[in-house]
Design a protein around this motif. Sequence first.
Motif, PDB file in Angstrom:
ATOM      1  N   UNK A  26       8.685  52.356  63.083  1.00 62.09           N
ATOM      2  CA  UNK A  26      10.143  52.276  62.922  1.00 62.09           C
ATOM      3  C   UNK A  26      10.470  52.448  61.436  1.00 62.09           C
ATOM      4  N   UNK A  27      11.526  53.208  61.156  1.00 63.59           N
ATOM      5  CA  UNK A  27      11.960  53.418  59.776  1.00 63.59           C
ATOM      6  C   UNK A  27      12.825  52.243  59.316  1.00 63.59           C
ATOM      7  N   UNK A  28      12.455  51.664  58.186  1.00 62.23           N
ATOM      8  CA  UNK A  28      13.224  50.589  57.567  1.00 62.23           C
ATOM      9  C   UNK A  28      13.559  50.971  56.133  1.00 62.23           C
ATOM     10  N   UNK A  29      14.617  50.366  55.606  1.00 64.70           N
ATOM     11  CA  UNK A  29      14.994  50.536  54.208  1.00 64.70           C
ATOM     12  C   UNK A  29      15.007  49.164  53.536  1.00 64.70           C
ATOM     13  N   UNK A  30      14.716  49.162  52.248  1.00 66.69           N
ATOM     14  CA  UNK A  30      14.659  47.918  51.481  1.00 66.69           C
ATOM     15  C   UNK A  30      15.839  47.892  50.515  1.00 66.69           C
ATOM     16  N   UNK A  31      16.629  46.808  50.620  1.00 64.63           N
ATOM     17  CA  UNK A  31      17.815  46.654  49.776  1.00 64.63           C
ATOM     18  C   UNK A  31      18.130  45.177  49.609  1.00 64.63           C
ATOM     19  N   UNK A  32      19.089  44.885  48.753  1.00 64.50           N
ATOM     20  CA  UNK A  32      19.488  43.490  48.545  1.00 64.50           C
ATOM     21  C   UNK A  32      20.323  43.054  49.747  1.00 64.50           C
ATOM     22  N   UNK A  33      19.743  42.166  50.554  1.00 60.06           N
ATOM     23  CA  UNK A  33      20.436  41.658  51.740  1.00 60.06           C
ATOM     24  C   UNK A  33      20.373  40.141  51.835  1.00 60.06           C
ATOM     25  N   UNK A 106      15.278  58.242  49.409  1.00 58.21           N
ATOM     26  CA  UNK A 106      16.607  57.624  49.354  1.00 58.21           C
ATOM     27  C   UNK A 106      17.442  58.154  48.200  1.00 58.21           C
ATOM     28  N   UNK A 107      18.724  58.424  48.487  1.00 56.61           N
ATOM     29  CA  UNK A 107      19.661  58.911  47.483  1.00 56.61           C
ATOM     30  C   UNK A 107      20.695  57.846  47.119  1.00 56.61           C
ATOM     31  N   UNK A 108      20.723  56.772  47.875  1.00 57.43           N
ATOM     32  CA  UNK A 108      21.659  55.665  47.660  1.00 57.43           C
ATOM     33  C   UNK A 108      21.025  54.698  46.659  1.00 57.43           C
ATOM     34  N   UNK A 109      21.725  54.409  45.571  1.00 53.74           N
ATOM     35  CA  UNK A 109      21.155  53.539  44.528  1.00 53.74           C
ATOM     36  C   UNK A 109      20.889  52.124  45.014  1.00 53.74           C
ATOM     37  N   UNK A 110      21.527  51.697  46.105  1.00 51.45           N
ATOM     38  CA  UNK A 110      21.283  50.362  46.650  1.00 51.45           C
ATOM     39  C   UNK A 110      19.970  50.291  47.431  1.00 51.45           C
ATOM     40  N   UNK A 111      19.460  51.426  47.861  1.00 51.99           N
ATOM     41  CA  UNK A 111      18.227  51.471  48.646  1.00 51.99           C
ATOM     42  C   UNK A 111      17.063  51.669  47.685  1.00 51.99           C
ATOM     43  N   UNK A 112      16.166  50.708  47.655  1.00 50.37           N
ATOM     44  CA  UNK A 112      15.037  50.766  46.731  1.00 50.37           C
ATOM     45  C   UNK A 112      13.839  51.474  47.339  1.00 50.37           C
ATOM     46  N   UNK A 113      13.766  51.533  48.670  1.00 48.29           N
ATOM     47  CA  UNK A 113      12.611  52.146  49.321  1.00 48.29           C
ATOM     48  C   UNK A 113      12.948  52.388  50.790  1.00 48.29           C
ATOM     49  N   UNK A 114      12.335  53.423  51.350  1.00 54.43           N
ATOM     50  CA  UNK A 114      12.418  53.694  52.789  1.00 54.43           C
ATOM     51  C   UNK A 114      10.997  53.985  53.249  1.00 54.43           C
ATOM     52  N   UNK A 115      10.620  53.405  54.385  1.00 57.17           N
ATOM     53  CA  UNK A 115       9.252  53.588  54.867  1.00 57.17           C
ATOM     54  C   UNK A 115       9.183  53.320  56.366  1.00 57.17           C
ATOM     55  N   UNK A 116       8.215  53.960  57.007  1.00 57.07           N
ATOM     56  CA  UNK A 116       7.927  53.700  58.414  1.00 57.07           C
ATOM     57  C   UNK A 116       6.903  52.573  58.506  1.00 57.07           C
ATOM     58  N   UNK A 117       7.114  51.676  59.479  1.00 55.41           N
ATOM     59  CA  UNK A 117       6.211  50.550  59.705  1.00 55.41           C
ATOM     60  C   UNK A 117       5.833  50.491  61.183  1.00 55.41           C
ATOM     61  N   UNK A 118       4.571  50.139  61.471  1.00 55.90           N
ATOM     62  CA  UNK A 118       4.223  49.872  62.871  1.00 55.90           C
ATOM     63  C   UNK A 118       5.173  48.798  63.410  1.00 55.90           C
ATOM     64  N   UNK A 119       5.525  48.897  64.685  1.00 59.20           N
ATOM     65  CA  UNK A 119       6.519  47.990  65.263  1.00 59.20           C
ATOM     66  C   UNK A 119       6.226  46.515  64.974  1.00 59.20           C
ATOM     67  N   UNK A 120       4.983  46.012  65.147  1.00 56.79           N
ATOM     68  CA  UNK A 120       4.753  44.584  64.852  1.00 56.79           C
ATOM     69  C   UNK A 120       5.072  44.218  63.397  1.00 56.79           C
TER      70      UNK A 120
END
Length: 167
Positions: A26-33, A106-120
Amino acid sequence: MTAESTTAPRPRVQLVIGIIRQDDEILLVREILGAGGEMLWSLPGGGVEDGELMHEALRRELHEETGLLVGNPVQTAFLMHIDTERHPSALAAAFEIDEWSGDLAPRDEDIKQAAFFPLPDALELLGELDSATQREPIVGYLTGAVPPGTTWLYRNRGKQETLVARW
């Protein structure tokens, strides 16, 4: 005329969320949340702009946050109607995307990283989200605990998030 009737209405917030799979990942993005400003992982997505339809906003937001070009949604994953003091009657819709191309950039300055992760691993990262509103529908859908298209109704006041109904 009362003061209430002369107050400008607050704009309605509409959000779109994309679920992109690569095999069993699954693709996830890392940001301040986080409540304290922590960097956390979540699904990519964002606001629908005036004049945009949801599928158009989804394409734009996913391109900005991940660098990927995506096709139209193939399934509604879940809907959320969230009433908060700041954003009354916010509506968020999450969609499965099965057609995409490009490289993660990622082109959005709020997104620090995007990556695919195994579902678990993705579920573990999503479980770290502070907000039940952000966490429960996503995890429920991805685990299969709730069927596609489930609607979640939340009323959030201060730090209290209340699931009012789900169907």
